[in-house]
Write an enzyme that holds these catalytic residues in place. Structure first.
Site, short mmCIF file in Angstrom:
data_model
loop_
_atom_site.label_atom_id
_atom_site.label_comp_id
_atom_site.label_asym_id
_atom_site.label_seq_id
_atom_site.Cartn_x
_atom_site.Cartn_y
_atom_site.Cartn_z
N GLU A 28 -12.41 -38.23 -30.17
CA GLU A 28 -12.20 -36.84 -29.61
C GLU A 28 -12.37 -37.22 -28.28
O GLU A 28 -11.97 -36.07 -27.54
CB GLU A 28 -14.14 -36.34 -29.42
CG GLU A 28 -14.54 -36.10 -31.27
CD GLU A 28 -16.32 -35.88 -31.76
OE1 GLU A 28 -16.46 -34.49 -32.02
OE2 GLU A 28 -16.90 -36.79 -31.27
N HIS A 52 -1.74 -3.49 3.40
CA HIS A 52 -1.03 -2.39 2.87
C HIS A 52 -1.62 -1.68 2.00
O HIS A 52 -1.67 -2.41 0.67
CB HIS A 52 0.65 -2.85 2.45
CG HIS A 52 1.59 -2.22 2.14
ND1 HIS A 52 2.11 -1.54 1.04
CD2 HIS A 52 1.95 -1.03 2.81
CE1 HIS A 52 2.79 -0.46 1.23
NE2 HIS A 52 2.81 0.68 2.32
N ASN A 53 -1.16 -0.52 1.13
CA ASN A 53 -2.05 0.48 -0.33
C ASN A 53 -3.21 -0.27 -0.30
O ASN A 53 -3.62 -0.61 -1.37
CB ASN A 53 -1.05 0.28 -1.12
CG ASN A 53 0.46 1.08 -0.79
OD1 ASN A 53 0.73 1.87 0.35
ND2 ASN A 53 1.10 1.53 -1.57
N GLU A 62 -5.59 0.38 5.06
CA GLU A 62 -4.60 1.53 5.00
C GLU A 62 -5.24 2.27 3.75
O GLU A 62 -5.67 2.27 2.89
CB GLU A 62 -3.01 1.56 4.41
CG GLU A 62 -2.59 2.50 4.26
CD GLU A 62 -0.70 1.87 3.71
OE1 GLU A 62 -0.74 1.28 3.68
OE2 GLU A 62 -0.54 3.11 3.85
N ASP A 103 -4.51 6.27 2.28
CA ASP A 103 -3.47 7.45 2.05
C ASP A 103 -3.98 8.02 1.81
O ASP A 103 -4.55 8.81 0.23
CB ASP A 103 -2.42 7.11 1.02
CG ASP A 103 -1.69 6.58 1.24
OD1 ASP A 103 -0.18 7.51 2.26
OD2 ASP A 103 -0.25 6.01 0.46
N HIS A 143 -2.06 6.94 -4.48
CA HIS A 143 -0.31 6.98 -3.53
C HIS A 143 0.24 8.20 -3.92
O HIS A 143 0.12 8.50 -5.68
CB HIS A 143 0.02 5.80 -4.98
CG HIS A 143 1.59 4.67 -3.99
ND1 HIS A 143 1.44 4.45 -2.69
CD2 HIS A 143 1.92 4.79 -4.33
CE1 HIS A 143 2.37 4.22 -2.41
NE2 HIS A 143 2.79 3.96 -3.66
N GLU A 198 -2.76 7.23 6.55
CA GLU A 198 -1.32 8.34 6.65
C GLU A 198 -1.72 9.45 6.25
O GLU A 198 -2.30 9.73 5.04
CB GLU A 198 -1.19 7.32 4.81
CG GLU A 198 -0.08 5.96 5.14
CD GLU A 198 1.21 6.22 5.78
OE1 GLU A 198 1.76 7.15 5.51
OE2 GLU A 198 1.75 5.28 5.52
N LYS A 258 -6.26 4.49 13.44
CA LYS A 258 -5.01 4.95 14.03
C LYS A 258 -4.15 5.47 13.35
O LYS A 258 -3.68 5.93 12.37
CB LYS A 258 -4.80 3.13 13.01
CG LYS A 258 -2.55 3.25 13.59
CD LYS A 258 -1.92 1.81 13.18
CE LYS A 258 -1.35 2.54 11.87
NZ LYS A 258 -0.70 3.87 11.97
N LYS A 290 -2.17 9.15 13.98
CA LYS A 290 -1.79 10.18 15.00
C LYS A 290 -2.20 10.98 16.08
O LYS A 290 -2.95 11.30 15.57
CB LYS A 290 -0.37 11.07 14.89
CG LYS A 290 0.88 10.78 14.23
CD LYS A 290 1.84 11.45 13.05
CE LYS A 290 1.45 10.83 11.94
NZ LYS A 290 1.72 12.17 10.96
N ARG A 322 3.42 -2.17 13.40
CA ARG A 322 2.92 -2.69 12.49
C ARG A 322 3.88 -2.65 11.32
O ARG A 322 5.30 -1.75 12.03
CB ARG A 322 1.82 -1.03 11.97
CG ARG A 322 1.57 -1.94 10.27
CD ARG A 322 0.38 -0.27 9.71
NE ARG A 322 0.90 0.19 8.44
CZ ARG A 322 0.89 0.21 7.44
NH1 ARG A 322 2.48 0.72 8.23
NH2 ARG A 322 1.10 0.63 6.91
N ASP A 364 5.06 -32.30 -16.01
CA ASP A 364 6.24 -32.85 -15.27
C ASP A 364 6.22 -32.69 -13.86
O ASP A 364 7.33 -31.89 -13.36
CB ASP A 364 7.48 -32.84 -16.04
CG ASP A 364 7.92 -33.26 -17.35
OD1 ASP A 364 7.34 -33.60 -18.50
OD2 ASP A 364 8.35 -32.59 -18.44
N ASN A 422 5.61 -36.53 -17.51
CA ASN A 422 4.50 -36.80 -18.58
C ASN A 422 3.25 -37.27 -17.76
O ASN A 422 2.89 -38.04 -18.48
CB ASN A 422 4.81 -37.82 -20.17
CG ASN A 422 5.45 -36.90 -20.64
OD1 ASN A 422 4.85 -35.99 -21.02
ND2 ASN A 422 6.57 -37.38 -21.61
#
Ligand SMILES: *[C@@H]1O[C@H](CO)[C@@H](O)[C@H](O)[C@H]1NC(C)=O
Ligand SMILES: *[C@@H]1O[C@H](CO)[C@@H](O)[C@H](O)[C@H]1NC(C)=O
Length: 736
Positions: free
Chosen positions: A154, A301-302, A331, A333, A346, A380, A429, A431, A527, A631, A655
């Site tokens: 064993e 991101h996303n 982020e 969206d 998304h 976004e 962040k 506009k 960014r 290996d 091995n």
């Protein structure tokens, strides 16, 4: 009630086991029998009715226990099960949560407090305890009939499972030595001893011999000499030698004599202090009082997407995971939702939707758990004016004081404030109508056509959309603007304006005008984001962007691999706070540094890096196939300015994943050490197809400690895989 104080009392309860509901979704709830195994760290569970199938996990893999309805799944069943029955186990890395419901509040508390105690115990174990525990875990796994004994056959089988290929005579010899009562089998403590004999390391013994006068121990002076000559320690080495003996020497007699045995020496070399990463630089130690634009900022991101792309799941847990990894720019969206509530997903895909308001609540809760420094919410925005106003209301109401809504001292800034000044703040962040100058100008109308529409990034949006004044007012230091060239940026741009670039655009700018890009990024934020063609959520190499001083290099945190290894490596320093100070020659708005010509910089100081790859220890099996042993080969990769990007590798060793020895030296010249990352990769050599990944570790060049060091390997997912390591001798010197 029962006694919360008693760990053992809780453990007994957990060992007796409980039936808990495992919950995956509102419709998937199944009863499972859970119990703590005898090792006190492994939790085992199975369906009561199913056959043999069961699952286990180690408490060491659990990061935290959340109580009540504190996960997405729990929130979805909140009406069905009261909070006092619910808890969530959160794992390290990208592994999903385990959501559980107990039958009674007492039972829930027993597990919540019990698992927390065990996590604490696991975290406070010393090196020796950790190693012994690891060996015990294997013993438990292999002891199929649970009689607490293993015969030689064993044991041989177990060694194979542990990736140990051993000469049979040798193994039998050690087995006989460990089997003190000549019973033909080993009990658990005897097995631990057997394993200790097995893991004595020749190469460590040789180093020890070089410094030990009597070959048995290192005196205080000898240890001090070793630290000075090999480990690159100067004045502190005397005091440090004393500390190391206190910390790592297991023999009390040796401690009394201020000396160190071979066991203590190996323990020190294998500890975090003996690691290739300078422990002093793991702490928060950089100047945090410089403008935001002077830092690299860990960015996702996303963020809303989970690893599992097939189900296209948007999830609050994805935000928690990113923040937990030190991410400081997330982020969001946003799209118009059906009932007046903006949603995040998304766009134009089948990914599931989450409410904007829930994300903001999650941010409030988790933004500052691992770092106090500011979090930037990169918006976004695809919403109409009405729902934008709803967003503004949620931001203000949910975040309250956390949300930055006006310049810090009421002044128009000439440079960005520092992470220190913005501690505990969330920055939007997006506009903005006009500049900060018009912030208090009430004469503007509520809706203004926005000419900067294409500025914000990678999602398509109608070319003329309207901005809500309420939302626009929340944008202070991160106003998204369209990029009109460096000339324009230099003469016109405000420090609080910033642009976003796709990876290809950023790379083109870096190639055409690297030096100008660096100067611009000394003053303004920028960014970068992955190409829209990466629908598989793959990543680009962030180093190309760091080379030109881009701060917010947004990566798909949900996707493990080389690029995230580089990000994790870059941000492991400085307390994992998500901010790393750029090299000084990139913080100067008059910098003449060009990544293509690092030798032209005043103060140019290239380095020679020489790495002797000595050996590796206990590499995990990559292929669970019966009888397959790895290996291994070791590759050292350098990421930095273009001239520095290179790699060298050792040959492979057949091995042996247990204690392969290479003794091969790999040499590098690094032109911009301040920017470079060094990645150590171990792979399983394959003649006929691509090599399999075994483990890796990445760190900034500037964080390397010279001398005899261990590299503690991480899995593909970035989690620790102890006790797998590579033993190296590192020499860093100036190039003359
Ligand atoms: C590795 O190098 C050491 C010291 O130079 C030497 O004693 C040892 O035999 C070498 N081992 C192998 C496998 O080459
Ligand atoms: C490191 O390398 C330099 C240059 O090759 C050499 O002079 C120095 O002795 C080496 N240091 C150690 C500790 O081996």
């Amino acid at each position: 009630g029962f006694c919360l104080q008693q760990v053992c009392c809780l453990s007994v309860l957990m060992m007796a086991g409980s039936t808990l509901r495992k919950v995956k979704s509102r419709s998937w709830k199944k009863q499972r029998h859970f119990r703590l195994l005898e090792d006190g760290l492994t939790i085992w569970y199975k369906s009561r009715w199913a056959g043999k199938g069961h699952s286990t996990f180690s408490v060491m893999d659990v990061e935290a226990v959340r109580e009540g309805h504190q996960s997405e799944v729990m929130l979805s069943i909140a009406e069905e099960f009261p909070a006092e029955l619910c808890f969530t186990l959160v794992f390290h890395g990208r592994q999903g949560n385990l959501d559980l419901v107990a039958d009674s509040p007492e039972e829930a508390q027993a597990w919540i407090q019990g698992v927390r105690k065990l996590i604490h115990k696991a975290q406070t174990m010393d090196e020796q305890e950790r190693q012994d525990q690891w060996v015990r875990d294997w013993f438990q796994k292999a002891d199929k009939n649970k009689d607490g004994k293993m015969n030689f056959k064993e044991v041989k089988k177990l060694l194979k499972m542990m990736n140990v290929e051993m000469n049979e005579d040798n193994a039998l010899h050690l087995f006989t030595m460990a089997d003190k009562c000549e019973s033909g089998s080993l009990e658990i403590e005897q097995f631990v001893h057997f394993y200790q004999m097995l893991t004595q390391r020749d190469e460590v013994w040789k180093v020890f011999q070089d410094y030990s006068g009597d070959g048995e121990r290192l005196t205080l002076e000898e240890l001090e000499t070793f630290l000075r000559l090999e480990q690159g320690e100067g004045d502190q080495s005397s005091q440090h030698a004393q500390q190391l003996i206190q910390r790592y020497e297991p023999s009390e007699t040796a401690v009394k004599e201020s000396s160190m045995s071979l066991e203590g020496f190996q323990m020190y070399l294998c500890s975090q202090e003996g690691s290739v990463f300078n422990p002093a630089l793991l702490e928060l130690q950089q100047d945090m009082n410089q403008p935001l634009s002077h830092y690299f900022i860990s960015s996702s991101h996303n963020t809303y997407l989970l690893e599992d792309q097939l189900r296209g799941q948007s999830s609050l847990e994805a935000y928690i995971q990113a923040l937990k990894r030190g991410c400081r720019c997330v982020e969001v969206d946003c799209w118009d939702g059906s009932d007046g509530e903006p949603v995040v997903y998304h766009g134009h895909t089948l990914t599931s939707k989450i409410l904007f308001r829930d994300i903001i609540s999650t941010l409030k809760e988790y933004a500052f758990k691992v770092s106090d420094f500011p979090v930037i919410v990169s918006l976004e925005n695809h919403c109409g004016v009405e729902q934008q106003t709803v967003m503004a209301t949620h931001l203000r109401q949910i975040l309250g004081e956390m949300l930055l809504t006006a310049p810090l001292d009421g002044q128009i800034p000439h440079m960005l404030p520092s992470p220190q000044e913005l501690r505990g703040k969330i920055l939007l962040k997006a506009k903005k109508i006009g500049g900060l100058e018009t912030h208090l100008d009430e004469t503007l109308t509520d809706e203004v056509s926005d000419e900067d529409e294409t500025a914000n990034g990678d999602a398509e949006s109608p070319s003329k959309s309207k901005l809500s004044r309420e939302l626009s007012d929340l944008v202070v230091y991160c106003k998204s603007v369209h990029f009109h060239g460096f000339e324009h940026a230099r003469s016109q741009a405000k420090c609080y304006e910033m642009s976003s670039f796709s990876e290809s655009k950023a790379k083109k700018l870096a190639k055409d005008a690297g030096s100008e890009f660096i100067r611009c990024n000394a003053r303004q934020l920028c960014r970068t984001y992955p190409s829209g063609l990466r629908t598989d959520s793959s990543n680009y190499n962030p180093q190309d962007m760091w080379n030109v001083g881009c701060q917010i290099v947004a990566l798909n945190f949900q996707t493990a691999g080389l690029e995230m290894d580089l990000n994790d490596g870059r941000f492991r320093q400085n307390g994992c706070c998500g901010y790393v100070l750029k090299p000084d020659f990139m913080r100067d708005a008059d910098s003449s540094f060009s990544p293509d010509r690092p030798e032209d910089r005043p103060g140019y100081k290239p380095a020679r890096l020489s790495i002797q790859v000595i050996s590796a220890q206990q590499l995990p099996k990559v292929n669970q196939k019966e009888g397959s042993i790895v290996d291994p080969l070791v590759r050292v990769e350098i990421y930095g300015v273009p001239q520095d990007q290179t790699k060298e590798e050792t040959g492979h060793i057949n091995n042996n994943g247990f204690n392969p020895v290479w003794n091969e030296t790999l040499n590098f010249i690094v032109h911009s050490p301040e920017l470079a990352l060094v990645r150590f990769v171990v792979e399983d050599h394959d003649k006929t197809s691509r090599n399999d990944f075994i483990g890796q570790f990445t760190l900034p060049f500037t964080c390397i400690q010279p001398g005899y060091r261990h590299i503690h390997l991480l899995s593909k997912d970035g989690t620790a895989i102890p006790p797998s390591s590579v033993f190296v001798n590192v020499n860093v010197s100036e190039l003359t």
